[in-house]
Design a protein around this motif. Structure first.
Motif, mmCIF file in Angstrom:
data_model
loop_
_atom_site.group_PDB
_atom_site.id
_atom_site.type_symbol
_atom_site.label_atom_id
_atom_site.label_comp_id
_atom_site.label_asym_id
_atom_site.label_seq_id
_atom_site.Cartn_x
_atom_site.Cartn_y
_atom_site.Cartn_z
ATOM 1 N N LEU A 190 9.448 -2.227 -12.979
ATOM 2 C CA LEU A 190 10.627 -3.058 -13.230
ATOM 3 C C LEU A 190 11.473 -3.197 -11.968
ATOM 4 O O LEU A 190 12.093 -4.241 -11.740
ATOM 5 N N GLU A 191 11.512 -2.167 -11.133
ATOM 6 C CA GLU A 191 12.233 -2.251 -9.862
ATOM 7 C C GLU A 191 11.636 -3.336 -8.972
ATOM 8 O O GLU A 191 12.336 -3.945 -8.159
ATOM 9 N N LEU A 192 10.350 -3.604 -9.127
ATOM 10 C CA LEU A 192 9.668 -4.640 -8.355
ATOM 11 C C LEU A 192 9.589 -5.960 -9.124
ATOM 12 O O LEU A 192 8.822 -6.846 -8.753
ATOM 13 N N ALA A 193 10.387 -6.074 -10.190
ATOM 14 C CA ALA A 193 10.512 -7.306 -10.986
ATOM 15 C C ALA A 193 9.225 -7.693 -11.702
ATOM 16 O O ALA A 193 9.031 -8.861 -12.030
ATOM 17 N N VAL A 194 8.336 -6.737 -11.924
ATOM 18 C CA VAL A 194 7.122 -7.028 -12.686
ATOM 19 C C VAL A 194 7.528 -7.425 -14.106
ATOM 20 O O VAL A 194 8.304 -6.715 -14.749
ATOM 21 N N PRO A 195 7.054 -8.564 -14.610
ATOM 22 C CA PRO A 195 7.464 -9.013 -15.947
ATOM 23 C C PRO A 195 7.134 -7.980 -17.019
ATOM 24 O O PRO A 195 6.128 -7.264 -16.932
ATOM 25 N N PHE A 196 7.972 -7.916 -18.051
ATOM 26 C CA PHE A 196 7.782 -6.944 -19.118
ATOM 27 C C PHE A 196 6.396 -7.057 -19.745
ATOM 28 O O PHE A 196 5.768 -6.043 -20.067
ATOM 29 N N ASP A 197 5.917 -8.289 -19.911
ATOM 30 C CA ASP A 197 4.641 -8.444 -20.606
ATOM 31 C C ASP A 197 3.445 -8.089 -19.735
ATOM 32 O O ASP A 197 2.308 -8.134 -20.194
ATOM 33 N N LEU A 225 -4.709 -6.566 -11.544
ATOM 34 C CA LEU A 225 -3.763 -5.529 -11.926
ATOM 35 C C LEU A 225 -3.864 -4.311 -11.020
ATOM 36 O O LEU A 225 -2.874 -3.631 -10.774
ATOM 37 N N LEU A 226 -5.028 -4.049 -10.491
ATOM 38 C CA LEU A 226 -5.168 -2.940 -9.543
ATOM 39 C C LEU A 226 -4.458 -3.254 -8.227
ATOM 40 O O LEU A 226 -3.897 -2.364 -7.597
ATOM 41 N N SER A 227 -4.467 -4.514 -7.814
ATOM 42 C CA SER A 227 -3.723 -4.866 -6.605
ATOM 43 C C SER A 227 -2.220 -4.757 -6.855
ATOM 44 O O SER A 227 -1.458 -4.374 -5.956
ATOM 45 N N THR A 228 -1.776 -5.063 -8.075
ATOM 46 C CA THR A 228 -0.375 -4.838 -8.423
ATOM 47 C C THR A 228 -0.036 -3.363 -8.290
ATOM 48 O O THR A 228 1.001 -2.980 -7.715
ATOM 49 N N GLU A 248 19.673 -4.048 -0.592
ATOM 50 C CA GLU A 248 19.627 -5.288 -1.368
ATOM 51 C C GLU A 248 18.581 -6.257 -0.809
ATOM 52 O O GLU A 248 17.885 -6.944 -1.553
ATOM 53 N N VAL A 249 18.437 -6.299 0.522
ATOM 54 C CA VAL A 249 17.415 -7.162 1.130
ATOM 55 C C VAL A 249 16.027 -6.622 0.811
ATOM 56 O O VAL A 249 15.104 -7.387 0.482
ATOM 57 N N THR A 250 15.860 -5.304 0.884
ATOM 58 C CA THR A 250 14.580 -4.694 0.529
ATOM 59 C C THR A 250 14.211 -5.017 -0.909
ATOM 60 O O THR A 250 13.085 -5.432 -1.214
ATOM 61 N N ARG A 251 15.153 -4.819 -1.808
ATOM 62 C CA ARG A 251 14.883 -5.055 -3.234
ATOM 63 C C ARG A 251 14.500 -6.513 -3.490
ATOM 64 O O ARG A 251 13.515 -6.795 -4.174
ATOM 65 N N THR A 252 15.253 -7.441 -2.932
ATOM 66 C CA THR A 252 14.978 -8.862 -3.158
ATOM 67 C C THR A 252 13.636 -9.263 -2.568
ATOM 68 O O THR A 252 12.888 -10.044 -3.165
ATOM 69 N N THR A 253 13.314 -8.725 -1.399
ATOM 70 C CA THR A 253 12.048 -9.062 -0.748
ATOM 71 C C THR A 253 10.862 -8.553 -1.552
ATOM 72 O O THR A 253 9.907 -9.301 -1.821
ATOM 73 N N LEU A 254 10.905 -7.291 -1.972
ATOM 74 C CA LEU A 254 9.771 -6.711 -2.686
ATOM 75 C C LEU A 254 9.670 -7.229 -4.117
ATOM 76 O O LEU A 254 8.589 -7.157 -4.726
ATOM 77 N N ASP A 311 9.370 -10.074 -4.944
ATOM 78 C CA ASP A 311 8.426 -11.202 -4.982
ATOM 79 C C ASP A 311 7.125 -10.796 -5.670
ATOM 80 O O ASP A 311 6.361 -11.661 -6.090
ATOM 81 N N LEU A 312 6.861 -9.493 -5.784
ATOM 82 C CA LEU A 312 5.689 -9.055 -6.546
ATOM 83 C C LEU A 312 5.767 -9.578 -7.979
ATOM 84 O O LEU A 312 4.796 -10.152 -8.503
ATOM 85 N N GLY A 313 6.905 -9.381 -8.628
ATOM 86 C CA GLY A 313 7.050 -9.873 -9.991
ATOM 87 C C GLY A 313 6.971 -11.378 -10.073
ATOM 88 O O GLY A 313 6.355 -11.942 -10.994
#
Length: 307
Positions: free
Chosen positions: A16-23, A78-81, A103-109, A111-113
């Protein structure tokens, strides 16, 4: 696996910290369980993680991270995730050594989600369609500063994924270092004010954190710069005003080839749908469809602006 992945009860929070969608979370948790059971797969995973970790702080994508990595498995996306989850602490540590704001680190990473959501929108049932793109973020080559993303590029000896960008910058005499602009999906309107803020942040960010890399210009190659869009969109549209920021930057080798699927992919997701079936809800959608329907083509055009 404890040495490079969070514990089971912490992995969901890391996703969730990397904005991966809940589903997508349960699928990634299942991929971790599979990794724990399969020693051979774990070896492949650890080898790729070592390669990507060693690349943090360098420029140019390491090879091997394709959409079907690891080859022969049905859970590659999913393994690459999961790989990026394991890589994230190394990226955060590198950012801290540079003094990059959290904040820049969080926003940049995050992009995974976004890329997981975009991959699904473009027809991939699970996982990442372009995991190699995210290596730019996780190695410290690309940063998101507001509405725009900025990729550090060397124009000398650049063996990166799009060498034509470096060639065009060299031909234009832009110096050894350039910032390549990217316009991420799902980040709000491409308004002049939002772009101004991003560019001002970049003008302060890169001299502060990369003083040995003097960036004189920002460059972009995108269908958004195709001047034919101006025939369909009003003069005060965000895209037309975005185009006006740039002076032309031509790639060596003659005029560009048509790249019709490029804007279709970004605007509609699936570039293979019949034109008649595509939605026409926005001015951009209507422009893309009407132009192709009349026998025209769309092009990826280069532009540059001074920093």
């Amino acid at each position: 696996m404890e040495q490079y992945l969070p514990a089971d009860e912490e992995l969901a929070d890391a996703l969730l910290e990397l904005a991966v969608p809940f589903d997508a979370v349960n699928g990634v948790l299942a991929a971790r369980s599979r990794l724990a059971r399969d020693r051979g797969l774990r070896t492949v995973f650890e080898e790729m993680l070592h390669l990507q970790t060693a690349a943090v702080g360098t420029l140019g994508r390491p090879s091997g991270l394709t959409p079907d990595w690891p080859a022969g498995t049905d859970g590659g996306g999913l393994l690459s995730t999961l790989l990026f989850v394991a890589l994230a602490p190394h990226t955060r540590a590198y950012h801290r050594t540079l003094g990059v704001a959290p904040e820049v680190t969080r926003t940049t990473l995050a992009d995974l989600g976004r890329q997981l959501a975009v991959s699904r929108w473009r027809g991939r049932p699970t996982g990442l369609g372009s995991p190699s793109w995210l290596t730019l973020h996780f190695r410290g080559e690309l940063f998101q500063l507001g509405r725009l993303q900025f990729q550090r590029r060397s124009t000398t000896g650049d063996g990166g994924p799009d060498a034509r960008v470096a060639e065009a910058a060299r031909a234009a005499g832009l110096g050894e270092w350039i910032l390549q602009l990217h316009v991420p999906d799902s980040s709000g309107p491409l308004s002049p004010a939002a772009c101004d803020r991003s560019l001002e942040r970049a003008r302060a960010f890169f001299p502060a954190h990369f003083p040995a890399e003097p960036y004189r210009a920002a460059c972009i190659f995108s269908w958004l710069l195709d001047p034919q869009l101006g025939h369909y969109l009003p003069d005060d549209s965000n895209i037309v005003r975005f185009q006006r920021r740039f002076v032309p930057l031509c790639r060596p080798g003659g005029p560009p080839e048509p790249e019709d699927t490029n804007p279709l992919r970004y605007v509609f997701g699936d570039a293979g749908q019949p034109l008649a079936s595509l939605p026409r809800d926005t001015a951009v959608q209507r422009a893309l469809v009407d132009h192709l329907g009349a026998g025209g083509h769309w092009y990826v055009i280069g532009g540059r602006l001074a920093l």
